[in-house]
Design an enzyme around this catalytic site. Structure first.
Site, PDB file in Angstrom:
ATOM      1  NE  ARG A 201      -4.547   2.035   3.030  1.00 33.61           N
ATOM      2  CZ  ARG A 201      -4.328   3.085   2.240  1.00 33.61           C
ATOM      3  NH1 ARG A 201      -4.959   3.175   1.071  1.00 33.61           N
ATOM      4  NH2 ARG A 201      -3.507   4.044   2.599  1.00 33.61           N
TER       5      ARG A 201
ATOM      6  CE1 TYR B  93     -16.693  -0.452  -5.885  1.00 35.63           C
ATOM      7  CE2 TYR B  93     -16.566  -2.286  -7.419  1.00 35.63           C
ATOM      8  CZ  TYR B  93     -17.154  -1.107  -7.010  1.00 35.63           C
ATOM      9  OH  TYR B  93     -18.189  -0.578  -7.720  1.00 35.63           O
TER      10      TYR B  93
ATOM     11  CB  THR C 129      -0.902   0.017   1.254  1.00 34.47           C
ATOM     12  OG1 THR C 129      -1.669  -1.182   1.285  1.00 34.47           O
ATOM     13  CG2 THR C 129      -1.834   1.215   1.236  1.00 34.47           C
ATOM     14  CB  THR C 130       3.668   2.305   2.200  1.00 33.68           C
ATOM     15  OG1 THR C 130       2.859   2.053   3.345  1.00 33.68           O
ATOM     16  CG2 THR C 130       4.481   3.556   2.437  1.00 33.68           C
TER      17      THR C 130
ATOM     18  CE1 TYR D 284      -2.348  -4.489   5.666  1.00 33.77           C
ATOM     19  CE2 TYR D 284      -1.887  -4.192   3.327  1.00 33.77           C
ATOM     20  CZ  TYR D 284      -2.083  -3.659   4.592  1.00 33.77           C
ATOM     21  OH  TYR D 284      -2.001  -2.295   4.777  1.00 33.77           O
TER      22      TYR D 284
ATOM     23  CE  LYS E  16       0.821  -3.829   7.152  1.00 35.42           C
ATOM     24  NZ  LYS E  16       1.168  -2.998   5.972  1.00 35.42           N
TER      25      LYS E  16
ATOM     26  CB  ILE F  20       4.449  -4.965   7.788  1.00 37.29           C
ATOM     27  CG1 ILE F  20       4.920  -6.431   7.821  1.00 37.29           C
ATOM     28  CG2 ILE F  20       4.607  -4.396   6.383  1.00 37.29           C
ATOM     29  CD1 ILE F  20       4.159  -7.367   6.907  1.00 37.29           C
TER      30      ILE F  20
END
Length: 292
Positions: A141, A110, A47-48, A136, A164, A204
């Protein structure tokens, strides 16, 4: 017995962009900064790292570059998630082919999924490769949660070795259900110590982009029994963390990397530049921390 890919701090590294693509020269500098700073693993194209804006060929090229630059000094974990199971499998297999040591695979966003769908999604991904998979779970999100019981079922698959976890409230349940062989990593920089106290193996981290030494040291001190020292580092970082998340990640952390003197560029649209007020806020907190 499952062996964790790392114990400690893995940086969710930013991807430096130019108008024409990836700035590989700066990416190499950032990788060296992280290894010198003590990061225990590097997560690329997460993501980052703005993976959601990267075409597949660029995505895999960045993973390959990271693998070659790191050269086995620490594990390289590739973000390879998708809300399309077939696409996730393609990215996962390609990541394995270019040498990634493991995969970080996010819950489908989504279109979402039931818990059965999540199990089948991750099972299909795990069965497509032989390298380790880190699940994850980031409900803020994706707007869905990977329940502890589903994590337990997935943990029974040989190469699903960790999660994570951004839902602090279920960390204890996951540890109880999955046992010590299954690694739980904090997905929130403000919750590193709480996760470690519940049996977690590390983090993380976004903030490790700017404070790799302290992020690594926080976990190291905890496992060495220096709980007070680890706590001091967690508390010291809290104001910086607030500034690093003053807008949606990775907008502030990319600005922070630039303030450190690296030319990481701007985020890709639809993310925009950090607002002037939050940039000053970030600058002030970085000065207070002693970074600039």
């Amino acid at each position: 017995m499952k062996k964790p890919l790392f114990i400690g701090s893995a940086v969710a590294i930013v991807t430096p962009f130019t108008e024409n693509g990836v700035d590989y020269e700066t990416l190499a500098k950032l990788i060296e900064f992280q290894i010198k700073g003590g990061s225990d693993a590097i997560v690329v194209c997460g993501t980052t790292g703005e993976a959601s804006t990267m075409p597949d060929d660029e995505h895999i090229a960045v993973i390959k570059f990271a693998v070659e630059t790191v050269n086995k000094r620490v594990p390289v974990i590739a973000g390879a998630g998708s809300n399309d199971t077939r696409h996730a499998i393609e990215l996962t297999k390609a990541s394995e082919a270019v040498g990634a040591d493991g995969i970080l695979s996010v819950t489908p966003y989504y279109n979402k999924a039931t818990q059965k769908g999540l199990y089948e999604h991750f099972k299909a991904i795990a069965n497509s490769v032989s390298i380790p998979i880190i699940l994850y779970n980031v409900p803020s999100r994706t707007n869905l949660n990977l329940n502890p019981e589903t994590v337990k079922a997935l943990a029974e698959l040989d190469n699903i070795i960790a999660v994570k976890e951004c839902n602090l409230g279920q960390v204890g349940d996951i540890v109880n259900l999955c046992g010590e062989d299954f690694a739980v990593y904090s997905g929130e920089d403000a919750n590193i110590l709480p996760v470690l106290s519940l049996g977690g193996k590390g983090v993380i981290s976004t903030m490790a982009n700017v404070i790799p030494q302290d992020t690594h040291a926080m976990v190291e001190k905890f496992f060495q029994g220096d709980i007070k020292g680890a706590t001091r580092l967690q508390l010291k970082a809290l104001n910086l963390i607030k500034a690093l998340f003053s807008e949606v990640n990775p907008i502030p952390v990319k600005a922070a990397v630039n303030l450190l003197g690296f030319e990481a560029g701007q985020c890709r649209m639809p993310l925009t530049e950090l607002s002037d007020s939050n940039l000053e806020y970030l600058r002030a907190e970085m000065k207070a921390y002693g970074l600039i």
